[in-house]
Design a protein around this motif. Sequence first.
Motif, PDB file in Angstrom:
ATOM      1  N   GLN A   1       0.826  -1.204   0.000  1.00 14.67           N
ATOM      2  CA  GLN A   1       0.000   0.000   0.000  1.00 14.67           C
ATOM      3  C   GLN A   1       0.866   1.263   0.000  1.00 14.67           C
ATOM      4  OE1 GLN A   1      -2.796  -0.261   3.261  1.00 14.67           O
ATOM      5  NE2 GLN A   1      -3.552  -2.263   2.581  1.00 14.67           N
ATOM      6  N   ALA A   2       1.984   1.205   0.708  1.00 17.52           N
ATOM      7  CA  ALA A   2       2.897   2.349   0.717  1.00 17.52           C
ATOM      8  C   ALA A   2       3.483   2.570  -0.675  1.00 17.52           C
ATOM      9  CB  ALA A   2       4.007   2.125   1.737  1.00 17.52           C
TER      10      ALA A   2
ATOM     11  N   GLN B   1       2.098   1.712  -3.476  1.00 17.99           N
ATOM     12  CA  GLN B   1       1.010   2.203  -4.309  1.00 17.99           C
ATOM     13  C   GLN B   1       0.801   3.695  -4.103  1.00 17.99           C
ATOM     14  OE1 GLN B   1      -0.607   0.713  -6.709  1.00 17.99           O
ATOM     15  NE2 GLN B   1      -1.979   2.430  -7.112  1.00 17.99           N
ATOM     16  N   PHE B   2       0.897   4.138  -2.851  1.00 15.50           N
ATOM     17  CA  PHE B   2       0.746   5.562  -2.555  1.00 15.50           C
ATOM     18  C   PHE B   2       1.830   6.371  -3.252  1.00 15.50           C
ATOM     19  CE2 PHE B   2       1.454   9.385  -0.017  1.00 15.50           C
ATOM     20  CZ  PHE B   2       0.158   9.880   0.084  1.00 15.50           C
TER      21      PHE B   2
ATOM     22  N   GLU C   1       1.077   6.693  -6.938  1.00 15.97           N
ATOM     23  CA  GLU C   1      -0.048   7.583  -7.207  1.00 15.97           C
ATOM     24  C   GLU C   1       0.307   9.058  -7.027  1.00 15.97           C
ATOM     25  OE1 GLU C   1      -3.059   6.241  -4.566  1.00 15.97           O
ATOM     26  OE2 GLU C   1      -3.609   4.493  -5.796  1.00 15.97           O
ATOM     27  N   HIS C   2       1.298   9.353  -6.196  1.00 17.56           N
ATOM     28  CA  HIS C   2       1.560  10.751  -5.842  1.00 17.56           C
ATOM     29  C   HIS C   2       2.939  11.267  -6.230  1.00 17.56           C
ATOM     30  CE1 HIS C   2      -2.145  11.208  -3.464  1.00 17.56           C
ATOM     31  NE2 HIS C   2      -1.953   9.949  -3.111  1.00 17.56           N
TER      32      HIS C   2
ATOM     33  N   LEU D   1       5.312   5.807   5.625  1.00 17.01           N
ATOM     34  CA  LEU D   1       4.170   5.447   4.799  1.00 17.01           C
ATOM     35  C   LEU D   1       3.695   4.033   5.124  1.00 17.01           C
ATOM     36  CD1 LEU D   1       5.307   6.839   1.311  1.00 17.01           C
ATOM     37  CD2 LEU D   1       3.792   7.915   2.985  1.00 17.01           C
TER      38      LEU D   1
ATOM     39  N   ARG E   1      -4.686   5.748   9.018  1.00 16.23           N
ATOM     40  CA  ARG E   1      -5.594   6.858   8.721  1.00 16.23           C
ATOM     41  C   ARG E   1      -6.406   7.304   9.930  1.00 16.23           C
ATOM     42  NH1 ARG E   1      -7.401   8.705   3.926  1.00 16.23           N
ATOM     43  NH2 ARG E   1      -6.510   6.909   2.864  1.00 16.23           N
TER      44      ARG E   1
ATOM     45  N   ARG F   1       0.941  11.970   6.320  1.00 11.63           N
ATOM     46  CA  ARG F   1       1.551  10.768   5.756  1.00 11.63           C
ATOM     47  C   ARG F   1       3.007  10.607   6.153  1.00 11.63           C
ATOM     48  NH1 ARG F   1      -1.416   6.581   3.301  1.00 11.63           N
ATOM     49  NH2 ARG F   1      -3.375   7.494   2.597  1.00 11.63           N
TER      50      ARG F   1
END
Length: 224
Positions: A28-29, A31-32, A35-36, A62, A67, A95
């Motif tokens: 997931q980190a 993927q983040f 995406e950014h 990350l 959250r 984050r």
Amino acid sequence: MLCLLLVWGSDTAFSINYQKVFGSDWSQAEQFVREHCAEWKPIFEEFEVDADIATAIVFPELIRYCRWQDAIETAAVNGLYISGGKEKANFSIGRFQMKPSFAEEIDEEWNKSKLSLEFNFLFDTRDTSDARRNRLKRLDTLEGQCRYLAIFIRLMYLRHPHLQTLSKEQQIRFLATAYNRDHTVSWEQNLKMQKQRNFHTDMIKTRSTKTYCYCDISVAYSQR
């Protein structure tokens, strides 16, 4: 000699398969980042900072970002920090898990450095609710945290000129340790901290909590 000292613990970065250890949190980190990275790369370029180094420094944060926990801590900081300062609330938020005290130190060091003249801006470092509110606004956005990260890196290079002559891995190891532990310590103290296992992803640390070297994870990510 300094180069040899910097890599004294580098073998441990590859003795553990961190991608396997952290599993979906690692994925997931990553993927983040995918995406950014396009939106934060121009910010790092603005401050002439290597985006790969910057990303590696905060990648462990990350991994353990939560959250709902962040929402609670951000609310607490907004409620208490603005009125009472870091003595009332100093939780890590966002984050990149930055504390208001960290931002305060960066603001003050930036204002005193030649970089403030080069980039032609200063931070409001007054001990007022308005200054603290504006600081939180900067920390509350990914763009603001990227700027703080870039400024942190530039200040570290300014404080330790020899750092930029080292390999990317050695720079990541040093900068990640400074970011996670204490960016104000000496070169020698940083080297000692690089061997210490303090990073974990448990909500509350217990006897069974597994701990890792923060900078090892950063290096492992950078050379994945």
